[in-house]
Design a protein around this motif. Structure first.
Motif, mmCIF file in Angstrom:
data_model
loop_
_atom_site.group_PDB
_atom_site.id
_atom_site.type_symbol
_atom_site.label_atom_id
_atom_site.label_comp_id
_atom_site.label_asym_id
_atom_site.label_seq_id
_atom_site.Cartn_x
_atom_site.Cartn_y
_atom_site.Cartn_z
ATOM 1 N N LEU A 234 22.854 -9.386 -29.634
ATOM 2 C CA LEU A 234 22.323 -10.552 -30.345
ATOM 3 C C LEU A 234 21.674 -10.145 -31.665
ATOM 4 N N VAL A 235 20.933 -9.033 -31.640
ATOM 5 C CA VAL A 235 20.272 -8.546 -32.855
ATOM 6 C C VAL A 235 21.302 -8.170 -33.915
ATOM 7 N N CYS A 236 22.350 -7.472 -33.498
ATOM 8 C CA CYS A 236 23.378 -7.019 -34.449
ATOM 9 C C CYS A 236 24.126 -8.202 -35.070
ATOM 10 N N ILE A 237 24.479 -9.198 -34.254
ATOM 11 C CA ILE A 237 25.152 -10.386 -34.776
ATOM 12 C C ILE A 237 24.258 -11.086 -35.798
ATOM 13 N N SER A 238 22.969 -11.227 -35.451
ATOM 14 C CA SER A 238 22.029 -11.920 -36.340
ATOM 15 C C SER A 238 21.872 -11.179 -37.658
ATOM 16 N N LEU A 239 21.644 -9.876 -37.579
ATOM 17 C CA LEU A 239 21.440 -9.097 -38.801
ATOM 18 C C LEU A 239 22.677 -9.081 -39.676
ATOM 19 N N THR A 240 23.848 -8.973 -39.059
ATOM 20 C CA THR A 240 25.098 -8.969 -39.818
ATOM 21 C C THR A 240 25.266 -10.272 -40.597
ATOM 22 N N CYS A 241 25.002 -11.394 -39.923
ATOM 23 C CA CYS A 241 25.139 -12.701 -40.580
ATOM 24 C C CYS A 241 24.101 -12.880 -41.684
ATOM 25 N N ILE A 242 22.848 -12.499 -41.407
ATOM 26 C CA ILE A 242 21.781 -12.667 -42.396
ATOM 27 C C ILE A 242 22.053 -11.823 -43.636
ATOM 28 N N ILE A 243 22.397 -10.563 -43.435
ATOM 29 C CA ILE A 243 22.668 -9.680 -44.574
ATOM 30 C C ILE A 243 23.895 -10.157 -45.337
ATOM 31 N N GLN B 154 21.737 -23.617 -39.581
ATOM 32 C CA GLN B 154 22.659 -24.474 -38.835
ATOM 33 C C GLN B 154 23.705 -23.684 -38.055
ATOM 34 N N TYR B 155 24.279 -22.644 -38.663
ATOM 35 C CA TYR B 155 25.453 -22.016 -38.071
ATOM 36 C C TYR B 155 25.177 -20.732 -37.290
ATOM 37 N N LEU B 156 24.113 -19.999 -37.607
ATOM 38 C CA LEU B 156 23.837 -18.796 -36.835
ATOM 39 C C LEU B 156 23.522 -19.126 -35.373
ATOM 40 N N PRO B 157 22.687 -20.134 -35.075
ATOM 41 C CA PRO B 157 22.497 -20.497 -33.669
ATOM 42 C C PRO B 157 23.799 -20.915 -32.986
ATOM 43 N N LEU B 158 24.688 -21.589 -33.718
ATOM 44 C CA LEU B 158 25.966 -21.995 -33.140
ATOM 45 C C LEU B 158 26.828 -20.795 -32.786
ATOM 46 N N LEU B 159 26.657 -19.704 -33.523
ATOM 47 C CA LEU B 159 27.373 -18.472 -33.222
ATOM 48 C C LEU B 159 26.736 -17.732 -32.051
ATOM 49 N N LEU B 160 25.408 -17.722 -32.008
ATOM 50 C CA LEU B 160 24.694 -16.965 -30.977
ATOM 51 C C LEU B 160 24.683 -17.662 -29.619
ATOM 52 N N MET B 161 24.626 -18.987 -29.613
ATOM 53 C CA MET B 161 24.458 -19.695 -28.344
ATOM 54 C C MET B 161 25.587 -19.465 -27.344
ATOM 55 N N PRO B 162 26.873 -19.526 -27.737
ATOM 56 C CA PRO B 162 27.907 -19.248 -26.737
ATOM 57 C C PRO B 162 27.869 -17.816 -26.223
ATOM 58 N N VAL B 163 27.474 -16.876 -27.090
ATOM 59 C CA VAL B 163 27.331 -15.483 -26.640
ATOM 60 C C VAL B 163 26.242 -15.394 -25.571
ATOM 61 N N ILE B 164 25.124 -16.059 -25.836
ATOM 62 C CA ILE B 164 24.012 -16.071 -24.868
ATOM 63 C C ILE B 164 24.453 -16.694 -23.549
ATOM 64 N N LEU B 165 25.175 -17.815 -23.620
ATOM 65 C CA LEU B 165 25.626 -18.493 -22.409
ATOM 66 C C LEU B 165 26.560 -17.615 -21.584
ATOM 67 N N LEU B 166 27.318 -16.758 -22.257
ATOM 68 C CA LEU B 166 28.288 -15.907 -21.566
ATOM 69 C C LEU B 166 27.667 -14.658 -20.945
#
Length: 256
Positions: free
Chosen positions: A14-23, A178-190
């Protein structure tokens, strides 16, 4: 996943996905509001009120929001995490505000009125993401992040609006909200176990929101095809239906 190493990798994903998108977003050039954004396909008037169908289709948001707030105020009416009850309140308040703010925007579409549509929307995005974090990842993490994320959400809208006032609007941060949570949420659910039953309804919520975005993009083609309703109006109905599904989940689910 009881293995500590697997738990660590799960969090780092989750951290890596977030940082990649933010950067990645920060390296993009500023993204201003498109000039034709406010020109929606269906601008028909009724009783002298322009964009009437786009206005009427926002009412379900406010109804679901008010219903959620009322049920939260009743003890044991909804199955929520007590520690994050404020987040559920913020979500349904945001949803009610989306309906009112969008009605205000569609009555006179402009960047100034759009501000009052996007502010409650950002509150709904961030509070919902915190709910997912609390119900799947960590209650402590969700609680500690809730108000910082709400401030980031509201700040992203104000940053865009103030920039537009000065002639250099920038939607990059709002896009992340708007879109980072949409990317992270299905990963979290899985990859994380649910604390409640009926977790499959989150996928219905997610699917309806995705459908709403498709309707938004295809605003004019849908209006040309159907003739009586536009993609933008259908977007409102699909997104509000997703919120209603979430509320129904809170009513019927049980803690594991």
């Amino acid at each position: 996943m009881k293995n500590p190493l697997l738990l660590k990798y799960r969090s780092w994903a989750l951290v890596c996905i977030s940082l990649t998108c933010i950067i990645g977003v920060l390296f993009l050039p500023a993204i201003p509001q498109l000039p034709g954004y406010h020109g929606l396909a269906d601008d028909r008037s009724l009783l002298g009120i322009p964009n009437m169908l786009n206005i009427l289709t926002n009412i379900p948001f406010t109804l679901v929001g008010i219903a959620g707030i009322r049920l939260l105020a009743k003890e044991h009416a909804l199955n929520v995490l007590v520690e994050l009850k404020a987040c559920y309140y913020w979500f349904f308040t945001g949803i009610a505000g989306v309906g009112l703010g969008s009605i205000y925007y569609h009555s006179d579409p402009s960047n100034d009125t759009l501000l009052w549509d996007r502010l409650p929307m950002s509150i709904a995005f961030m509070s919902f993401f915190c709910i997912i974090l609390g119900e799947y990842v960590s209650i402590k993490m969700a609680k500690s992040l809730s108000y910082p994320l709400l401030l980031v959400g509201a700040g992203s809208v104000l940053y865009w609006w103030l920039g537009e006032k000065q002639g250099h609007g920038d939607l990059r941060i709002y896009g992340l909200v708007q879109y980072l949570p949409l990317l992270l949420m299905p990963v979290i659910l899985l990859i994380y176990p649910a604390k409640f039953s009926h977790g499959n309804r989150y996928w219905v919520f997610y699917g309806l929101y995705g459908l709403a975005k498709v309707f938004e993009i295809a605003d004019l083609p849908i209006y040309q095809l159907l003739g009586f309703i536009s993609g933008h109006s259908l977007k409102h109905l699909a997104a509000a239906a997703g919120c209603a599904v979430f509320l129904s989940q809170l009513i019927t689910r049980k803690a594991h």
